[in-house]
Design a protein around this motif. Sequence first.
Motif, short mmCIF file in Angstrom:
data_model
loop_
_atom_site.label_atom_id
_atom_site.label_comp_id
_atom_site.label_asym_id
_atom_site.label_seq_id
_atom_site.Cartn_x
_atom_site.Cartn_y
_atom_site.Cartn_z
N ASP A 151 1.03 -1.10 -0.13
CA ASP A 151 0.15 -0.07 -0.21
C ASP A 151 0.71 1.31 -0.08
N LEU A 152 1.47 1.60 -1.13
CA LEU A 152 2.35 2.74 -1.35
C LEU A 152 2.03 4.03 -0.88
N ALA A 153 0.89 4.15 -1.06
CA ALA A 153 0.49 5.81 -0.39
C ALA A 153 0.52 5.79 1.09
N ALA A 154 0.14 4.58 1.81
CA ALA A 154 0.05 4.68 3.04
C ALA A 154 1.74 4.45 3.45
N ALA A 155 2.40 3.86 2.72
CA ALA A 155 4.13 3.82 3.09
C ALA A 155 4.65 4.92 3.06
N ILE A 156 4.37 5.78 2.08
CA ILE A 156 4.95 6.95 1.80
C ILE A 156 4.37 8.06 2.96
N ALA A 157 3.16 8.32 3.22
CA ALA A 157 2.59 8.82 3.97
C ALA A 157 3.34 8.71 5.61
N HIS A 158 3.42 7.42 5.82
CA HIS A 158 3.94 7.12 7.43
C HIS A 158 5.38 7.37 7.26
N ALA A 159 6.20 7.18 6.37
CA ALA A 159 7.63 7.47 6.05
C ALA A 159 7.73 8.84 6.27
N ASP A 160 6.97 9.76 5.63
CA ASP A 160 7.17 11.15 5.63
C ASP A 160 6.90 11.63 7.15
N ARG A 161 5.73 11.10 7.56
CA ARG A 161 5.33 11.77 9.02
C ARG A 161 6.74 11.21 9.96
N ALA A 162 7.36 9.93 9.78
CA ALA A 162 8.53 9.53 10.55
C ALA A 162 9.59 10.59 10.21
N THR A 163 9.80 11.05 9.07
CA THR A 163 10.93 12.15 8.96
C THR A 163 10.68 13.45 9.57
N GLU A 164 9.21 13.78 9.70
CA GLU A 164 8.91 14.98 10.47
C GLU A 164 9.33 14.94 11.91
N LEU A 165 8.95 13.54 12.48
CA LEU A 165 9.03 13.55 13.87
C LEU A 165 10.55 13.25 14.46
N GLU A 166 11.32 12.68 13.42
CA GLU A 166 12.67 12.67 13.83
C GLU A 166 13.73 12.61 12.61
N PRO A 167 13.79 13.75 12.21
CA PRO A 167 14.55 14.31 11.05
C PRO A 167 16.18 13.86 10.93
N TYR A 168 16.52 13.63 12.29
CA TYR A 168 17.98 13.31 12.20
C TYR A 168 18.34 12.02 12.40
N ASN A 169 17.29 11.06 12.25
CA ASN A 169 17.47 9.52 12.14
C ASN A 169 17.50 9.19 10.43
N PRO A 170 18.55 8.65 10.04
CA PRO A 170 18.74 8.16 8.68
C PRO A 170 17.77 7.16 8.51
N HIS A 171 17.04 6.24 9.13
CA HIS A 171 16.32 5.14 8.78
C HIS A 171 15.08 5.58 8.32
N PRO A 172 14.19 6.63 8.86
CA PRO A 172 13.13 7.11 8.06
C PRO A 172 13.45 7.66 6.70
N TRP A 173 14.28 8.25 6.43
CA TRP A 173 14.70 8.70 5.27
C TRP A 173 14.98 7.68 4.23
#
Length: 232
Positions: A151-173
């Motif tokens: 479910d790629l739309a959900a995958a993108i949305a959740h990863a994008d939110r993870a980068t907002e919450l922890e922008p200095y962690n490379p894993h969400p990026w």
Amino acid sequence: MPEAVNPWQSALVFSPNLQEELSYPRFLRAPRVAETYRQRGLAARQQDDFETAIAALKTAVVLAPRHVPGYVLLGWTQHLVGDREAAIATLNQALYRDDEHVPALNALGIAYLVHGDIDAAIATHTQAKTLNSANEIAYYNLSLAYQRLPDLAAAIAHADRATELEPYNPHPWVALALAHWSNADGNAAAAAYQQALQLDGRYYEADHLEHLLRAGFSAEQITQVDAIRTQL
């Protein structure tokens, strides 16, 4: 003929709390000693002595059976050593005692994800993010889980939110790059991966990608990440 049920046996139906009280009588509980065993287990785990760590953490759970974080420490250590079934069982014991314990939900969701039970991983992490909307771990792992459905739309949305919450962690990026790549958006994938590289230049090297196994990525997902890396 079925064996007759003794009326005394049928009366012996105990509540879960009483069953626990019988399994862990008060005179065996020693919370302060349990903390000593937890520290001993953590020290052993840091030295990669997982056998000693698990034995110590199991002892801590027995000595403090209502201390939910103790189950999480034990379950996560069992997960690290690859004993997924034991980890899932232990973490479910934690949630039996507190079904809103977010660290237990996070750990259990990861164990389900690595175990390949995607539906259970999604359900568990969804509960975790509902309880704590700033829970980066849940969003990050939901992205990995939804990418595998897919479910790629959900995958993108959740990863994008993870980068907002922890922008200095490379894993969400990296997870965001993977989601965009799977969605056939090479430019967005490259941009997200470049963000990961700025945070940790080791992602330039193919060998470092194996580290993602411990970050919840599957072997197939790591192969896809390598394809992103080689296109930069």
